[in-house]
Design a protein around this motif. Structure first.
Motif, PDB file in Angstrom:
ATOM      1  N   GLY A 152      16.014  15.331  48.708  1.00 45.98           N
ATOM      2  CA  GLY A 152      15.048  16.243  48.111  1.00 45.98           C
ATOM      3  C   GLY A 152      14.733  15.870  46.676  1.00 45.98           C
ATOM      4  O   GLY A 152      14.853  14.714  46.256  1.00 45.98           O
ATOM      5  N   GLU A 153      14.340  16.855  45.899  1.00 48.21           N
ATOM      6  CA  GLU A 153      13.898  16.625  44.528  1.00 48.21           C
ATOM      7  C   GLU A 153      15.055  16.212  43.621  1.00 48.21           C
ATOM      8  O   GLU A 153      16.171  16.729  43.729  1.00 48.21           O
ATOM      9  N   ILE A 154      14.751  15.297  42.710  1.00 48.33           N
ATOM     10  CA  ILE A 154      15.758  14.816  41.751  1.00 48.33           C
ATOM     11  C   ILE A 154      15.580  15.550  40.427  1.00 48.33           C
ATOM     12  O   ILE A 154      14.481  15.571  39.868  1.00 48.33           O
ATOM     13  N   THR A 155      16.665  16.139  39.943  1.00 44.05           N
ATOM     14  CA  THR A 155      16.647  16.793  38.638  1.00 44.05           C
ATOM     15  C   THR A 155      17.847  16.312  37.843  1.00 44.05           C
ATOM     16  O   THR A 155      18.812  15.780  38.399  1.00 44.05           O
ATOM     17  N   GLU A 156      17.793  16.500  36.546  1.00 44.38           N
ATOM     18  CA  GLU A 156      18.911  16.094  35.692  1.00 44.38           C
ATOM     19  C   GLU A 156      20.180  16.857  36.066  1.00 44.38           C
ATOM     20  O   GLU A 156      21.286  16.304  36.065  1.00 44.38           O
ATOM     21  N   GLU A 157      20.020  18.136  36.406  1.00 41.65           N
ATOM     22  CA  GLU A 157      21.192  18.925  36.801  1.00 41.65           C
ATOM     23  C   GLU A 157      21.847  18.338  38.050  1.00 41.65           C
ATOM     24  O   GLU A 157      23.081  18.179  38.104  1.00 41.65           O
ATOM     25  N   ARG A 158      21.060  18.002  39.052  1.00 43.25           N
ATOM     26  CA  ARG A 158      21.606  17.444  40.285  1.00 43.25           C
ATOM     27  C   ARG A 158      22.241  16.076  40.046  1.00 43.25           C
ATOM     28  O   ARG A 158      23.257  15.730  40.652  1.00 43.25           O
ATOM     29  N   LEU A 159      21.638  15.289  39.162  1.00 42.55           N
ATOM     30  CA  LEU A 159      22.218  13.988  38.834  1.00 42.55           C
ATOM     31  C   LEU A 159      23.601  14.138  38.205  1.00 42.55           C
ATOM     32  O   LEU A 159      24.532  13.406  38.542  1.00 42.55           O
ATOM     33  N   GLU A 160      23.741  15.083  37.291  1.00 44.38           N
ATOM     34  CA  GLU A 160      25.035  15.293  36.640  1.00 44.38           C
ATOM     35  C   GLU A 160      26.085  15.771  37.643  1.00 44.38           C
ATOM     36  O   GLU A 160      27.240  15.336  37.609  1.00 44.38           O
ATOM     37  N   ILE A 161      25.675  16.649  38.544  1.00 42.36           N
ATOM     38  CA  ILE A 161      26.609  17.122  39.576  1.00 42.36           C
ATOM     39  C   ILE A 161      27.082  15.954  40.432  1.00 42.36           C
ATOM     40  O   ILE A 161      28.285  15.790  40.693  1.00 42.36           O
ATOM     41  N   LEU A 162      26.144  15.127  40.870  1.00 41.30           N
ATOM     42  CA  LEU A 162      26.499  14.019  41.751  1.00 41.30           C
ATOM     43  C   LEU A 162      27.327  12.968  41.020  1.00 41.30           C
ATOM     44  O   LEU A 162      28.271  12.401  41.602  1.00 41.30           O
ATOM     45  N   ARG A 163      27.022  12.690  39.768  1.00 42.31           N
ATOM     46  CA  ARG A 163      27.821  11.728  38.995  1.00 42.31           C
ATOM     47  C   ARG A 163      29.276  12.159  38.938  1.00 42.31           C
ATOM     48  O   ARG A 163      30.196  11.356  39.132  1.00 42.31           O
ATOM     49  N   ASP A 164      29.495  13.428  38.651  1.00 45.43           N
ATOM     50  CA  ASP A 164      30.872  13.930  38.528  1.00 45.43           C
ATOM     51  C   ASP A 164      31.590  13.895  39.876  1.00 45.43           C
ATOM     52  O   ASP A 164      32.777  13.529  39.947  1.00 45.43           O
ATOM     53  N   ALA A 165      30.889  14.268  40.946  1.00 44.67           N
ATOM     54  CA  ALA A 165      31.510  14.254  42.267  1.00 44.67           C
ATOM     55  C   ALA A 165      31.816  12.823  42.711  1.00 44.67           C
ATOM     56  O   ALA A 165      32.894  12.542  43.256  1.00 44.67           O
TER      57      ALA A 165
END
Length: 528
Positions: A417-430
């Motif tokens: 789905g849509e890419i946002t800075e918030e989602r990127l940070e969540i995925l980086r940490d996971a």
């Protein structure tokens, strides 16, 4: 697919595979290369005259989805049997050989799919050192019911009377099973017999020979021009950087574009490693905002890849004008990239291969038509395992050689789905937690890839007596030999528990972790 005329410049120690649409055609090539003999897949329409000019050491006819007795079934040039070149027909390839030489093929009373014990009737020649009763992988609904004149039976199974055949004098061989797949335990001994004993091929396809040949070709193509290399830090582009630097030295400039979709801490570490330790010039470009804007609101995965690929090249063009001029762009495109970006199947009526795109790789399918660079792609004919061997040969550190494959579009295609800075940070940490835990247990190299995926949905959870409504993280851990097929990894439950607990407790915005148990096929390794 490589064309017959393109092989004229290659080493004459080559075995060609005439492709009739089998899902395993490229795997046959890979197995041949494991014997250190070069192999390529070419069209079944290649004529006997073209093959005579190529003068390969051997010819393999692949399997395929058609039946030889169907109207319009793909046929090879029947003059191939008169060339005096050893031929091995695999599944459909064997049936075609039988039919064209006067034998008979009919619909079997009962198909045979999966593992079968091979009973050897003639343990010489093709089946030398192949154990009687060994497991071979079957996948056929047709069977040979009458052998052509001069052919002999080599082996059978409980369900297939003609599992392996030969005309020893003419060096024509056929097997009903697939020796190239890992399930065929006696497959590699058979392949080695064909390559070395029957074809008399010599093991000239070595890493050292490839390095020497590639350096000559790079220097001849590039001359005194400057080359810009798309460096990502993965094994493909890093190996390419070392190879190109060895070939042309300071004519090479590596450019690392930080598009904002990299894993945590990787951009900084990569630039420092190449400049301070490897002494290879790297131009760092921070383009995070630009790439985020390019995919703003985009949810379709193919569109994401195209936009990222388009922006990727545009940045290179702009930066090259600032740093350049550069005439060439070097890319770490591999054989599987080319295959998947224009994958193929066969029209059941004509047998003609037609393009069926699985996904665009950003360094293949995503290139814009007005690309201003000339491309240099020395790794284009290599499989991933061959690139790792090459990397070691040119001095690449083991930590990069064994690094898991990472897609060009990065985390952008691991966020559905849509890419946002918030989602990127969540995925980086996971994602960092996944890598930390498998490294902590010393099992990083047990996987082909191990990563996290973020889904664009929210679910209800309970944390600290509070209702939560947060994202799920999907864990994807797979095993594979070359990335063309893959299986989900059977990891210990306590490892999954540790990763899950850490992600839920340490990554804000996540309240659920699930595990993907889908193999490739039917799925792909990446989710987009």
């Amino acid at each position: 697919m490589i064309q017959a005329e393109d092989l004229k410049q290659l080493d004459r120690q080559i075995i060609v595979i005439l492709d009739f649409g089998s899902q395993y055609s490229e795997l046959i090539a890979r197995r041949i290369r494991e014997t250190q003999v070069y192999s390529e897949v070419i069209s079944y329409r290649t004529t006997a005259e073209q093959l005579r000019q190529l003068n390969p050491k051997g010819i393999i006819l692949s399997g395929g989805p058609s039946s030889v007795y169907d109207q319009g079934a793909p046929q090879c040039d029947p003059e191939i049997w008169q060339l005096g070149i050893p031929v091995l027909g695999v599944c459909y390839g064997m049936q075609l050989m039988v039919q064209q030489l006067g034998g008979e093929v009919e619909r079997a009373d009962r198909g045979e799919y999966g593992k079968a014990a091979l009973v050897i009737d003639d343990p010489t020649d093709l089946l030398t050192n192949v154990d009687d009763g060994t497991t071979m992988w079957m996948s056929h609904g047709d069977s040979v019911t009458k052998l052509p004149d001069g052919f002999e039976l080599l082996a059978h199974t409980d369900n297939t009377s003609c599992a392996a055949i030969a005309h020893h004098e003419r060096k024509l061989y056929g097997v009903q099973f697939h020796p190239e797949v890992v399930h065929s335990l006696g497959g590699m001994p058979l392949i080695r017999n064909f390559v070395y004993h029957i074809c008399q091929a010599e093991p000239t396809w070595t890493t050292a020979a490839f390095v020497e040949q590639s350096i000559r070709e790079i220097r001849a193509k590039v001359g005194d021009k400057r080359v810009l290399l798309a460096l990502s830090g993965g094994v493909d582009s890093s190996t390419l950087a070392f190879l190109m630097h060895r070939a042309i030295g300071d004519q090479l400039t590596c450019m690392f574009i930080d598009q904002g979709f990299m894993r945590k801490y990787e951009p900084e570490r990569l630039v420092k490693l190449f400049e301070e330790q490897f002494h290879i010039n790297v131009a760092y470009v921070n383009a995070r905002e630009r790439f985020l804007a390019a995919v703003d609101g985009i949810t379709d995965p193919e569109e994401k890849r195209k936009r990222i690929g388009h922006e990727f090249i545009r940045v290179f063009e702009e930066e090259s004008r600032r740093l350049g001029p550069f005439d060439y762009l070097a890319q770490g495109t591999l054989y599987p990239d080319v295959i998947e970006s224009a994958d193929t199947n066969v029209d059941p009526k004509t047998g003609e291969r037609v393009a069926v795109k699985i996904k665009s790789h950003h360094n293949v399918g995503g290139l814009p038509k007005d690309l201003c660079f000339k491309l240099v792609e020395p790794l284009r004919k290599l499989f991933k395992d061959e690139v790792r061997k090459l990397g070691r040969s040119v001095g690449l550190p083991e930590e990069i050689v064994q690094r898991h494959p990472f897609p060009g579009p990065g985390l952008a295609i691991r966020i559905l789905g849509e890419i946002t800075e918030e989602r990127l940070e969540i995925l980086r940490d996971a994602d960092l937690i996944v890598r930390q835990e498998i490294n902590r247990r010393g099992i990083y190299h047990d996987f082909w890839q191990a990563f996290a995926v973020l889904l664009p949905v929210r679910s209800v959870g309970v944390m600290g007596d509070q209702r939560t409504y947060a994202y799920p993280i999907v864990l994807r851990l797979v095993s594979s030999e070359d990335g063309m097929t893959a299986d989900w990894s059977r990891v210990p439950y306590d490892l999954l528990e540790t990763i899950s607990n850490r992600i839920v407790n340490e990554v804000p915005g996540v309240n659920r972790v699930v595990y993907d148990i889908t193999s490739k096929p039917p799925g792909t390794i990446e989710w987009e």
